[in-house]
Write a protein that holds these residues in place. Structure first.
Motif, PDB file in Angstrom:
ATOM      1  N   GLN A  73     -41.737  -4.927  -3.336  1.00 47.56           N
ATOM      2  CA  GLN A  73     -41.910  -4.030  -4.474  1.00 47.56           C
ATOM      3  C   GLN A  73     -40.779  -3.022  -4.633  1.00 47.56           C
ATOM      4  O   GLN A  73     -40.410  -2.674  -5.759  1.00 47.56           O
ATOM      5  N   LYS A  74     -40.246  -2.539  -3.534  1.00 45.69           N
ATOM      6  CA  LYS A  74     -39.192  -1.523  -3.608  1.00 45.69           C
ATOM      7  C   LYS A  74     -37.808  -2.067  -3.281  1.00 45.69           C
ATOM      8  O   LYS A  74     -36.807  -1.368  -3.484  1.00 45.69           O
ATOM      9  N   GLY A  75     -37.741  -3.289  -2.771  1.00 44.74           N
ATOM     10  CA  GLY A  75     -36.439  -3.865  -2.432  1.00 44.74           C
ATOM     11  C   GLY A  75     -35.791  -3.198  -1.240  1.00 44.74           C
ATOM     12  O   GLY A  75     -34.561  -3.182  -1.124  1.00 44.74           O
ATOM     13  N   VAL A  76     -36.595  -2.642  -0.348  1.00 46.48           N
ATOM     14  CA  VAL A  76     -36.077  -1.942   0.826  1.00 46.48           C
ATOM     15  C   VAL A  76     -36.471  -2.727   2.081  1.00 46.48           C
ATOM     16  O   VAL A  76     -37.659  -2.899   2.364  1.00 46.48           O
ATOM     17  N   ILE A  77     -35.483  -3.209   2.803  1.00 45.17           N
ATOM     18  CA  ILE A  77     -35.693  -3.972   4.029  1.00 45.17           C
ATOM     19  C   ILE A  77     -35.295  -3.094   5.206  1.00 45.17           C
ATOM     20  O   ILE A  77     -34.171  -2.576   5.241  1.00 45.17           O
ATOM     21  N   VAL A  78     -36.208  -2.919   6.162  1.00 42.49           N
ATOM     22  CA  VAL A  78     -35.959  -2.030   7.302  1.00 42.49           C
ATOM     23  C   VAL A  78     -36.162  -2.808   8.598  1.00 42.49           C
ATOM     24  O   VAL A  78     -37.173  -3.498   8.765  1.00 42.49           O
ATOM     25  N   ARG A  79     -35.201  -2.676   9.508  1.00 47.70           N
ATOM     26  CA  ARG A  79     -35.293  -3.326  10.808  1.00 47.70           C
ATOM     27  C   ARG A  79     -34.714  -2.409  11.891  1.00 47.70           C
ATOM     28  O   ARG A  79     -33.736  -1.696  11.656  1.00 47.70           O
ATOM     29  N   PHE A  80     -35.317  -2.457  13.076  1.00 44.10           N
ATOM     30  CA  PHE A  80     -34.710  -1.829  14.245  1.00 44.10           C
ATOM     31  C   PHE A  80     -33.599  -2.750  14.759  1.00 44.10           C
ATOM     32  O   PHE A  80     -33.729  -3.982  14.705  1.00 44.10           O
ATOM     33  N   VAL A  81     -32.521  -2.138  15.243  1.00 47.46           N
ATOM     34  CA  VAL A  81     -31.362  -2.911  15.701  1.00 47.46           C
ATOM     35  C   VAL A  81     -31.100  -2.593  17.166  1.00 47.46           C
ATOM     36  O   VAL A  81     -30.955  -1.420  17.542  1.00 47.46           O
ATOM     37  N   ILE A  82     -31.037  -3.639  17.976  1.00 44.58           N
ATOM     38  CA  ILE A  82     -30.788  -3.450  19.397  1.00 44.58           C
ATOM     39  C   ILE A  82     -30.047  -4.669  19.946  1.00 44.58           C
ATOM     40  O   ILE A  82     -30.126  -5.772  19.379  1.00 44.58           O
TER      41      ILE A  82
END
Length: 341
Positions: free
Chosen positions: A149-158
């Motif tokens: 819906q918002k086009g926002v992709i969030v991921r933790f990076v390690i």
């Protein structure tokens, strides 16, 4: 008088003669049709060539060359083939046939994500990650809804532990099985000195896996206002190479005992002042700049700090630097986009 034997031979000779006559007639008919067809074709070509000759000579040219003649004939043949194919296509459509390609072109194109956010985290920081999940990142179906819906992709990076496969790696793998919200950089070893390289690898990985308008890096002690971020980024969609952040400079420290020691301090001149760059709490770059990092990652130099490193990659490019004070995460205020904790 003919003998009796001779009279018996006459009927046998008449049958082959009739077959030969029939075949000769058929051959003559086919030949006539072929010659007539070629004559008609040649006549048509001649008519067309005469028209072309009149047209060209009317434009002040004396005549057309042999090459031009051959090109004209070839063009006419291609036009006929194209007309025949168009007729076949019309007939196929009338029979209800629709090609797979036509079906795909009628589908609504998938909307490009607005931003991919990488939260750079470390081993032993699960409490920080859980706090972010509860505060602004969301989990499970809510995370997917934010993407759609918002086009926002969030991921933790390690990255991985120096002792690959140890309890640290297993802990991250188990956490990821439950949350499915990690980017695990398999070829990166987690170490404080490698943090700038990690930032570079994130941007390259994100640009390779998501076709987004923007790519953002934040630390795992920063809270983000997703709606405010989306509104701010929407104002910069018309800028192909934009670099957004809380812009700053600062002193370059040459003393090894200092917390912010820069091993390559001498590269920054006698003034020992860093070039202008976005603060590392939150950095946003457009797709073109992320692709630039992806393509050139093997030769992009990293310095002691990731924010300085990112700024150095763009200083020589035709890049729009945007000093966005809402990206200054030192404190939460009205309209702010981020806040450090």
């Amino acid at each position: 008088m003919l003998s009796k034997g001779s009279n018996n031979g006459l009927p046998g000779m008449a049958f082959p003669s009739r077959i030969s006559t029939l075949m000769l007639s058929m051959f003559a008919t086919f030949a006539a049709l072929y010659v007539a067809g070629r004559l008609w074709q040649d006549a048509e070509n001649r008519v067309y060539l005469v028209k072309e000759l009149d047209r060209i000579t009317g434009q002040g040219k004396s005549a057309i060359s042999v090459d031009d003649t051959l090109k004209i004939i070839a063009c006419r043949e291609q036009q006929k083939k194209l007309s025949a194919l168009e007729m076949e296509l019309v007939a196929a459509r009338q029979e209800g046939f629709v090609s797979e390609h036509s079906q795909e072109t009628k589908r609504t194109p998938k909307k490009r994500p607005l931003v991919v956010i990488g939260i750079l985290t470390k081993f032993g920081r699960k409490n920080n990650r859980d706090a972010i999940r509860k505060a602004w990142m969301a989990t499970g179906a809510a995370l997917k809804k934010m993407e759609d819906q918002k086009g926002v992709i969030v991921r933790f990076v390690i990255g991985r532990s120096a002792n690959q496969g140890d309890s640290l790696d297993r802990g991250i793998d188990n956490e990821n099985k439950q949350t499915n919200d990690f980017i695990i950089l398999e070829n990166h070893v987690e170490a404080p000195a490698e943090f700038p390289k990690k930032t570079k690898l994130f941007f390259a990985h994100a640009a390779s896996n998501w076709d987004a308008e923007f790519y953002a890096k934040v630390n795992d002690d920063v809270y983000v206002n997703i709606d405010a971020l989306g509104n701010t980024l929407a104002a910069h969609l018309d800028k192909p190479r934009v670099y957004i952040g809380c812009m700053k400079s600062g002193e370059v420290f040459s003393e090894q005992s200092h917390k912010w020691y820069e091993p390559e301090w001498w590269k920054f001149g006698d003034g020992k002042t860093y070039l202008r760059h976005a603060s590392g709490e939150m950095i946003v770059i457009s797709q073109a700049l992320a692709k630039f990092i992806l393509i050139n990652r093997s030769i992009l130099r990293t310095y002691a700090h990731d924010d300085v490193s990112v700024g150095s990659w763009f200083i020589g490019l035709d890049t729009k630097h945007v000093d966005e004070r809402k990206f200054c995460c030192s404190s939460w205020s009205s309209g702010a986009i981020c806040a450090g904790v």
